[in-house]
Design a protein around this motif. Structure first.
Motif, short mmCIF file in Angstrom:
data_model
loop_
_atom_site.label_atom_id
_atom_site.label_comp_id
_atom_site.label_asym_id
_atom_site.label_seq_id
_atom_site.Cartn_x
_atom_site.Cartn_y
_atom_site.Cartn_z
N MET A 17 -12.38 -44.28 -46.26
CA MET A 17 -13.61 -44.69 -46.93
C MET A 17 -13.87 -46.18 -46.68
O MET A 17 -12.94 -46.98 -46.65
CB MET A 17 -13.50 -44.44 -48.44
N ASN A 18 -15.11 -46.54 -46.54
CA ASN A 18 -15.49 -47.93 -46.32
C ASN A 18 -15.64 -48.64 -47.66
O ASN A 18 -16.67 -48.52 -48.33
CB ASN A 18 -16.79 -48.00 -45.52
N ILE A 19 -14.61 -49.39 -48.06
CA ILE A 19 -14.60 -50.07 -49.35
C ILE A 19 -15.76 -51.06 -49.46
O ILE A 19 -16.42 -51.17 -50.49
CB ILE A 19 -13.26 -50.81 -49.57
N ALA A 20 -16.01 -51.79 -48.37
CA ALA A 20 -17.02 -52.85 -48.40
C ALA A 20 -18.40 -52.33 -48.75
O ALA A 20 -19.20 -53.04 -49.37
CB ALA A 20 -17.04 -53.57 -47.06
N LYS A 21 -18.71 -51.09 -48.36
CA LYS A 21 -20.04 -50.56 -48.62
C LYS A 21 -20.30 -50.32 -50.10
O LYS A 21 -21.45 -50.19 -50.51
CB LYS A 21 -20.22 -49.25 -47.84
N SER A 22 -19.25 -50.25 -50.90
CA SER A 22 -19.42 -50.04 -52.34
C SER A 22 -19.58 -51.36 -53.10
O SER A 22 -19.89 -51.36 -54.30
CB SER A 22 -18.22 -49.28 -52.91
N ILE A 23 -19.39 -52.48 -52.40
CA ILE A 23 -19.46 -53.79 -53.06
C ILE A 23 -20.83 -54.42 -52.87
O ILE A 23 -21.36 -54.46 -51.77
CB ILE A 23 -18.37 -54.73 -52.48
N ILE A 24 -21.39 -54.91 -53.95
CA ILE A 24 -22.63 -55.68 -53.90
C ILE A 24 -22.23 -57.13 -53.74
O ILE A 24 -21.79 -57.78 -54.70
CB ILE A 24 -23.47 -55.47 -55.17
N PHE A 25 -22.33 -57.65 -52.52
CA PHE A 25 -21.94 -59.02 -52.27
C PHE A 25 -23.01 -59.99 -52.74
O PHE A 25 -24.18 -59.64 -52.89
CB PHE A 25 -21.63 -59.23 -50.78
N SER A 26 -22.62 -61.23 -52.96
CA SER A 26 -23.52 -62.27 -53.48
C SER A 26 -24.18 -61.85 -54.79
O SER A 26 -25.40 -61.79 -54.89
CB SER A 26 -24.59 -62.63 -52.44
N PRO A 27 -23.37 -61.54 -55.81
CA PRO A 27 -23.94 -61.20 -57.11
C PRO A 27 -24.56 -62.43 -57.76
O PRO A 27 -24.36 -63.55 -57.30
CB PRO A 27 -22.73 -60.71 -57.91
N CYS A 28 -25.31 -62.22 -58.81
CA CYS A 28 -25.94 -63.34 -59.51
C CYS A 28 -24.87 -64.09 -60.30
O CYS A 28 -24.20 -63.52 -61.16
CB CYS A 28 -27.03 -62.81 -60.45
N ILE A 29 -24.69 -65.38 -59.98
CA ILE A 29 -23.65 -66.19 -60.59
C ILE A 29 -24.25 -67.46 -61.18
O ILE A 29 -25.02 -68.16 -60.52
CB ILE A 29 -22.56 -66.56 -59.55
N LEU A 30 -23.88 -67.77 -62.42
CA LEU A 30 -24.35 -68.97 -63.10
C LEU A 30 -23.18 -69.68 -63.78
O LEU A 30 -22.09 -69.12 -63.91
CB LEU A 30 -25.40 -68.61 -64.16
N THR A 31 -23.42 -70.91 -64.21
CA THR A 31 -22.41 -71.66 -64.94
C THR A 31 -22.61 -71.44 -66.44
O THR A 31 -23.70 -71.06 -66.88
CB THR A 31 -22.51 -73.16 -64.65
N PRO A 32 -21.59 -71.68 -67.27
CA PRO A 32 -21.72 -71.47 -68.72
C PRO A 32 -22.82 -72.30 -69.37
O PRO A 32 -23.36 -71.92 -70.40
CB PRO A 32 -20.34 -71.88 -69.26
N SER A 33 -23.18 -73.43 -68.75
CA SER A 33 -24.18 -74.31 -69.36
C SER A 33 -25.61 -73.91 -69.03
O SER A 33 -26.56 -74.50 -69.54
CB SER A 33 -23.95 -75.75 -68.89
N THR A 34 -25.80 -72.88 -68.19
CA THR A 34 -27.15 -72.42 -67.84
C THR A 34 -27.86 -71.87 -69.07
O THR A 34 -27.25 -71.19 -69.90
CB THR A 34 -27.08 -71.34 -66.77
N SER A 35 -29.14 -72.14 -69.20
CA SER A 35 -29.89 -71.66 -70.35
C SER A 35 -30.07 -70.15 -70.28
O SER A 35 -30.16 -69.56 -69.20
CB SER A 35 -31.26 -72.33 -70.43
N LEU A 36 -30.14 -69.51 -71.46
CA LEU A 36 -30.35 -68.07 -71.51
C LEU A 36 -31.72 -67.69 -70.95
O LEU A 36 -31.88 -66.64 -70.34
CB LEU A 36 -30.24 -67.58 -72.96
N ASN A 37 -32.69 -68.56 -71.15
CA ASN A 37 -34.03 -68.29 -70.62
C ASN A 37 -33.99 -68.14 -69.10
O ASN A 37 -34.63 -67.26 -68.53
CB ASN A 37 -34.99 -69.41 -71.01
#
Length: 249
Positions: free
Chosen positions: A1-21
């Motif tokens: 099975m191709n493991i990589a195909k199940s992974i969504i690369f470059s997910p949305c990443i933020l720092t803890p100080s980012t505003s909720l808005n």
């Protein structure tokens, strides 16, 4: 099975100080966007499944995963009636996060079993330093795994949830959101009730609530009928699970 195909690369990443808005704005953007703040130095496969999901945000500090925020978290915040002003993702995130090292991701069923055991829908994939290089979801796994693995039972009535949480279209969207959180479900069915007969009319999901929140809509003043998705795609209990799979796809 191709493991990589199940992974969504470059997910949305933020720092803890980012505003909720800002986080809500990113989660409601169209599929195909990317909001990574930095990139892992570790090598990852050249074939990337990029930016296919916005239903969660990973929180990184000092190049390590420290938390996660999902649509369900935002729905909980909505019913509390709290203002988003001056709130950061660090105040709302779930921590610690159930995750899996990329080097240990040798079998798709490892990820699936881990998600079922912890009752989660998002599984971050980390490099050896603890930085999230990708994300696995139930949807991304189903695209790779043989449907036969998930369709051990042949008919819908053998696996369907019989206790469906429902309400009537005249209910306010705020009350719908409260019912989602109280019952720990991701959607509410809207029905027409005549005597003891319930006729499905529409549906409101967690994603809908997050989108309404991003638009600064007063959820107390709007009814479910004004914002529900319809018409519904329906199946019969005697239909087989392959039909369900194909219709959802």
């Amino acid at each position: 099975m191709n493991i990589a195909k199940s992974i969504i690369f470059s997910p949305c990443i933020l720092t803890p100080s980012t505003s909720l808005n800002e986080a809500i704005s990113l989660m409601t953007k169209a599929k195909g966007s990317s909001c990574q703040i930095s990139y892992s130095e570790n090598r990852i496969p050249a074939s990337k499944n990029i930016g296919q999901i916005s239903s969660c945000i990973l929180i990184v500090e000092n190049k390590k995963l420290v938390g996660i925020i999902t649509e369900r978290d935002l729905v909980k915040l909505t019913i509390q009636g709290k203002t988003l002003q001056n709130k950061t993702v660090g105040e709302l995130m779930t921590s610690p996060v159930v995750s899996l090292l990329y080097d240990e991701f040798s079998d798709l069923y490892i990820a699936y079993s881990l998600m079922r055991r912890h009752r989660i829908r998002h599984l971050p994939i980390l490099d050896v330093q603890g930085y999230p290089i990708g994300l696995v979801t139930l949807s991304s796994l189903r695209q790779i795994l043989s449907p036969r693995y998930f369709f051990r039972f042949r008919q819908v009535d053998e696996v369907m949830t019989r206790h469906v949480i429902w309400d009537v279209p005249s209910t306010s969207v705020m009350e719908i959101a409260k019912k989602m959180v109280f019952n720990q479900v991701s959607c509410i069915l809207l029905v027409e009730q005549k005597s003891d007969i319930l006729t499905p009319l529409g549906i409101i999901t967690e994603k809908d609530i997050v989108q309404f929140q991003a638009l600064d809509i007063n959820l107390k003043e709007l009814t479910a009928e004004q914002l529900m998705s319809y018409p519904l795609f329906c199946l019969k209990p005697e239909d087989n699970l392959l039909q369900v799979y194909q219709k959802m796809e």
